[in-house]
Design an enzyme around this catalytic site. Structure first.
Site, PDB file in Angstrom:
ATOM      1  N   GLU A 246       0.879  -1.178   0.000  1.00  0.00           N
ATOM      2  CA  GLU A 246       0.000   0.000   0.000  1.00  0.00           C
ATOM      3  C   GLU A 246       0.906   1.214   0.000  1.00  0.00           C
ATOM      4  O   GLU A 246       1.519   1.544   1.021  1.00  0.00           O
ATOM      5  CB  GLU A 246      -0.884  -0.013   1.252  1.00  0.00           C
ATOM      6  CG  GLU A 246      -1.921  -1.112   1.261  1.00  0.00           C
ATOM      7  CD  GLU A 246      -2.822  -1.028   0.055  1.00  0.00           C
ATOM      8  OE1 GLU A 246      -3.317   0.071  -0.260  1.00  0.00           O
ATOM      9  OE2 GLU A 246      -3.014  -2.065  -0.595  1.00  0.00           O
ATOM     10  N   CYS A 280      -2.470   9.063   2.915  1.00  0.00           N
ATOM     11  CA  CYS A 280      -2.178   8.435   1.628  1.00  0.00           C
ATOM     12  C   CYS A 280      -3.235   8.802   0.587  1.00  0.00           C
ATOM     13  O   CYS A 280      -2.919   8.997  -0.573  1.00  0.00           O
ATOM     14  CB  CYS A 280      -2.061   6.929   1.785  1.00  0.00           C
ATOM     15  SG  CYS A 280      -3.509   6.163   2.520  1.00  0.00           S
TER      16      CYS A 280
HETATM   17  P1  NAD Z   1       8.779   4.347   4.317  1.00  0.00           P
HETATM   18  O1  NAD Z   1       8.715   3.498   3.125  1.00  0.00           O
HETATM   19  O2  NAD Z   1       9.939   5.247   4.486  1.00  0.00           O
HETATM   20  O3  NAD Z   1       8.720   3.459   5.648  1.00  0.00           O
HETATM   21  C1  NAD Z   1       7.645   2.575   5.913  1.00  0.00           C
HETATM   22  C2  NAD Z   1       8.138   1.456   6.801  1.00  0.00           C
HETATM   23  O4  NAD Z   1       9.070   0.647   6.093  1.00  0.00           O
HETATM   24  C3  NAD Z   1       8.858   1.921   8.055  1.00  0.00           C
HETATM   25  O5  NAD Z   1       8.472   1.104   9.130  1.00  0.00           O
HETATM   26  C4  NAD Z   1      10.328   1.701   7.701  1.00  0.00           C
HETATM   27  O6  NAD Z   1      11.159   1.503   8.823  1.00  0.00           O
HETATM   28  C5  NAD Z   1      10.231   0.436   6.879  1.00  0.00           C
HETATM   29  N1  NAD Z   1      11.352   0.189   5.969  1.00  0.00           N
HETATM   30  C6  NAD Z   1      12.207   1.076   5.425  1.00  0.00           C
HETATM   31  N2  NAD Z   1      13.102   0.435   4.623  1.00  0.00           N
HETATM   32  C7  NAD Z   1      12.779  -0.880   4.647  1.00  0.00           C
HETATM   33  C8  NAD Z   1      13.292  -2.044   4.001  1.00  0.00           C
HETATM   34  N3  NAD Z   1      14.315  -1.986   3.160  1.00  0.00           N
HETATM   35  N4  NAD Z   1      12.703  -3.233   4.251  1.00  0.00           N
HETATM   36  C9  NAD Z   1      11.638  -3.326   5.083  1.00  0.00           C
HETATM   37  N5  NAD Z   1      11.115  -2.248   5.736  1.00  0.00           N
HETATM   38  C10 NAD Z   1      11.675  -1.043   5.511  1.00  0.00           C
HETATM   39  O7  NAD Z   1       7.424   5.169   4.314  1.00  0.00           O
HETATM   40  P2  NAD Z   1       6.987   6.311   5.327  1.00  0.00           P
HETATM   41  O8  NAD Z   1       7.698   7.566   4.988  1.00  0.00           O
HETATM   42  O9  NAD Z   1       7.034   5.801   6.715  1.00  0.00           O
HETATM   43  O10 NAD Z   1       5.430   6.446   4.974  1.00  0.00           O
HETATM   44  C11 NAD Z   1       4.895   7.426   4.146  1.00  0.00           C
HETATM   45  C12 NAD Z   1       4.410   6.808   2.867  1.00  0.00           C
HETATM   46  O11 NAD Z   1       3.439   5.825   3.153  1.00  0.00           O
HETATM   47  C13 NAD Z   1       3.735   7.799   1.952  1.00  0.00           C
HETATM   48  O12 NAD Z   1       4.180   7.619   0.635  1.00  0.00           O
HETATM   49  C14 NAD Z   1       2.263   7.420   2.054  1.00  0.00           C
HETATM   50  O13 NAD Z   1       1.498   7.767   0.923  1.00  0.00           O
HETATM   51  C15 NAD Z   1       2.347   5.955   2.243  1.00  0.00           C
HETATM   52  N6  NAD Z   1       1.114   5.420   2.810  1.00  0.00           N
HETATM   53  C16 NAD Z   1       0.321   4.636   2.023  1.00  0.00           C
HETATM   54  C17 NAD Z   1      -0.887   4.154   2.527  1.00  0.00           C
HETATM   55  C18 NAD Z   1      -1.807   3.311   1.677  1.00  0.00           C
HETATM   56  O14 NAD Z   1      -2.718   2.716   2.217  1.00  0.00           O
HETATM   57  N7  NAD Z   1      -1.578   3.213   0.374  1.00  0.00           N
HETATM   58  C19 NAD Z   1      -1.275   4.471   3.830  1.00  0.00           C
HETATM   59  C20 NAD Z   1      -0.432   5.273   4.586  1.00  0.00           C
HETATM   60  C21 NAD Z   1       0.763   5.748   4.078  1.00  0.00           C
END
Ligand code: NAD
Length: 512
Positions: A246, A280
């Site tokens: 997502e 999001c």
């Molecule tokens: P991010 O991708 O930086 O981090 C998300 C999670 O992934 C964190 O827990 C992080 O520690 C982890 N992570 C980072 N690198 C990783 C790896 N290599 N392997 C596994 N896990 C890893 O995202 P963010 O900045 O925390 O979130 C914001 C984003 O989330 C925005 O783009 C937003 O649109 C999106 N979002 C989408 C939805 C949806 O339902 N589509 C909902 C909420 C947020």
């Protein structure tokens, strides 16, 4: 000043200092789990899941209902933790984090049995005379739930509830920006009487998340950025682990010439500024048909000027930006737009009266698709409005994006609204409302294009935490469809059968 910054290792683990986005004061430290601890958590979950998978839906639902009671009774515990880490207005902390969580708990507790009951499927044609088919929804085992910081409690809880109701164990890896809100989900489940090991939290950063995927869960439910989503897809692909992603969005809003302009203006402000724009399914681009543009803009500008922003979470409409990294992106997008000719109708920069991370509610016009603010995810309280000649141009521009998460259309003609929504290349859409799709539990949710892979929520999402296993039963004694030895007549008979069953329109109707 950074909201989370590395400090010296603690007990051989990576560690970070966390700060409040409201005051920039330190609020705690985060110690990352080691890869061995992550692996131990997955092994423990795998052992605990066996007994859980054998429980009835009623027993699982009883835990969810106890959890709901706890959330209602102790909502301040959630709200205080979320506010400490994010600086959200209290109203948003209650509605987005607690209310939605209770809705999810009760919805899946009540319906999982129906959505996951064994199905009988009628087999078509002559085979149906000989065989019966069932589909059984079997839990996958251990689900890794990796979450972002913008809905730190609910986005950890919602997939966890679904995975548990389907009979799985869960390991949550909350965002390093908001770790304690995610950890609270596991605390509440423990207090609700969920057996040990079924919901565990591994605290940490991106490397911890990567360790969790490498530890071999049976499914990964990821919510976060496109860049991380791609890495997770690769890591899951190498191990053939199923996943849902997502990801981010750049949602378009289309205001038709027959729209209720008052409602559309309110929807634009709410869609762009709710959760400080860090949603999001937030509205990131608005296309308004020229006949109603002036009226719409006047209402949006008046509404934006009336929005309050303060560091008092009980007296603010638009709260803090949760993370300095996001603040840098918002500032970059808005500054670039202004340099390239965008007009600032309201706001336009950081709030000079507040010490914390506050970007003023901002309305931009004269924006173009060359600007980042119309192309990349801004994730800030920015209402970016473009005038278009008609609805066709609006749809063409809405589709000029690598993202496809959500979108909305505003018109008094609901049927036309549905028709226009269908023409937007997006995973979900609403008519005369904004940002609702994730919160409606009856429907599946998932992005297209760069916005994601797979669906979460609803019956489809719940089934995604299972393997749909077909079981074919021979009706009378036993008997394969053909038997040895093969002779030339075997193939001849099959050719004749094909011609008989499907060689005429009459027979196709019967045996198709
Ligand atoms: P991010 O991708 O930086 O981090 C998300 C999670 O992934 C964190 O827990 C992080 O520690 C982890 N992570 C980072 N690198 C990783 C790896 N290599 N392997 C596994 N896990 C890893 O995202 P963010 O900045 O925390 O979130 C914001 C984003 O989330 C925005 O783009 C937003 O649109 C999106 N979002 C989408 C939805 C949806 O339902 N589509 C909902 C909420 C947020």
């Amino acid at each position: 000043m950074a909201i989370y910054e590395p400090i010296e290792d603690k007990n051989g683990r990576r560690a970070y200092r966390l700060r409040s986005p409201v005051s920039l004061e330190p609020i705690g430290e985060l110690e990352c789990a080691t890869s061995e601890e992550v692996q131990t958590a997955v092994d423990r979950a795998r052992a605990a899941q066996v007994a859980w998978a054998a429980t009835s839906f009623e027993e699982r639902a009883a835990v969810m209902y106890r959890m709901t009671d706890l959330l209602i009774e102790q909502q301040d515990r959630i709200v205080d933790t979320v506010i400490r880490e994010t600086g959200k207005p209290r109203a948003e902390a209650v509605s987005m984090e607690v209310y939605s969580s209770c809705d999810s708990l009760v919805f899946y507790a009540k319906r999982a049995k129906k959505f996951l009951r064994r199905e009988k499927r009628r087999i078509h044609g002559v085979l149906g005379l000989l065989k019966k088919a069932y589909v059984v929804y079997k839990p996958r085992g251990v689900v890794a739930v990796i979450t972002p910081w913008n809905g730190p409690f609910v986005l950890a809880l919602n997939p966890t509830v679904q995975a548990l109701m389907a009979g799985n164990a869960v390991i949550i890896k909350p965002s390093e920006v908001t770790p304690y809100s995610g950890a609270l989900v596991a605390d509440f489940f423990r207090e609700a009487g969920l057996p040990d090991g079924l919901v565990q939290v591994v605290m940490g950063d991106g490397r911890t998340g990567a360790d969790l995927v490498a530890a071999g869960p049976d499914k990964v439910s990821f919510t976060g950025s496109v860049a991380t989503g791609r890495k997770i897809a690769v890591a899951c692909g190498e191990q053939l682990i199923p996943y849902t992603l997502e990801l981010g969005g750049k949602d378009a809003m289309v205001v038709c010439r027959d729209a209720d302009i008052d409602g559309a203006a309110k929807g634009a402000l709410m869609g762009s500024c709710m959760n400080t724009g860090q949603y999001c399914c937030g509205t990131e681009r608005i296309y308004v048909v020229e006949d109603v543009y002036d009226e719409f803009l006047a209402k949006v500008v008046a509404g934006a000027k009336a929005l309050r922003q303060s560091d008092d979470v009980d007296a603010t409409d638009v709260g803090a930006t949760f993370w300095d990294r996001q603040m840098a992106i918002i500032e970059d997008h808005v500054d670039e737009a202004i340099r390239s000719g965008a007009r600032v109708e309201v706001g336009g920069g950081r709030n000079p009266e507040l010490d914390g991370l506050y970007f003023q509610p901002t309305v931009l016009t004269e924006v173009t698709h060359d600007m980042k603010v119309m192309r990349d995810e801004t994730f800030g309280p920015v209402v970016a409005i473009m005038k278009v000649s008609d609805e066709d141009e609006a749809i063409r521009l809405a589709n000029d994006s690598p993202y496809g998460l959500n979108g909305n259309v505003w018109t008094k003609d609901a049927a036309r609204g549905i028709e226009l929504a269908c023409r937007i290349e997006t995973g979900a859409a609403s008519v005369n409302d904004m940002a609702l799709s994730y919160g409606v539990n009856e429907v599946p949710f998932g992005g297209v294009k760069d916005s994601g892979v797979g669906m979460v929520n609803g019956p489809e999402g719940l089934r995604g935490y299972c393997h749909a296993m077909p079981i074919i039963v021979h009706r009378f004694g036993s008997g394969p469809a053909s038997s040895y030895p093969y002779t030339p007549k075997t193939a001849e008979d099959m050719s004749k059968a094909m011609k008989f069953f499907w060689g005429s329109s009459l027979m196709r109707r019967w045996f198709g």
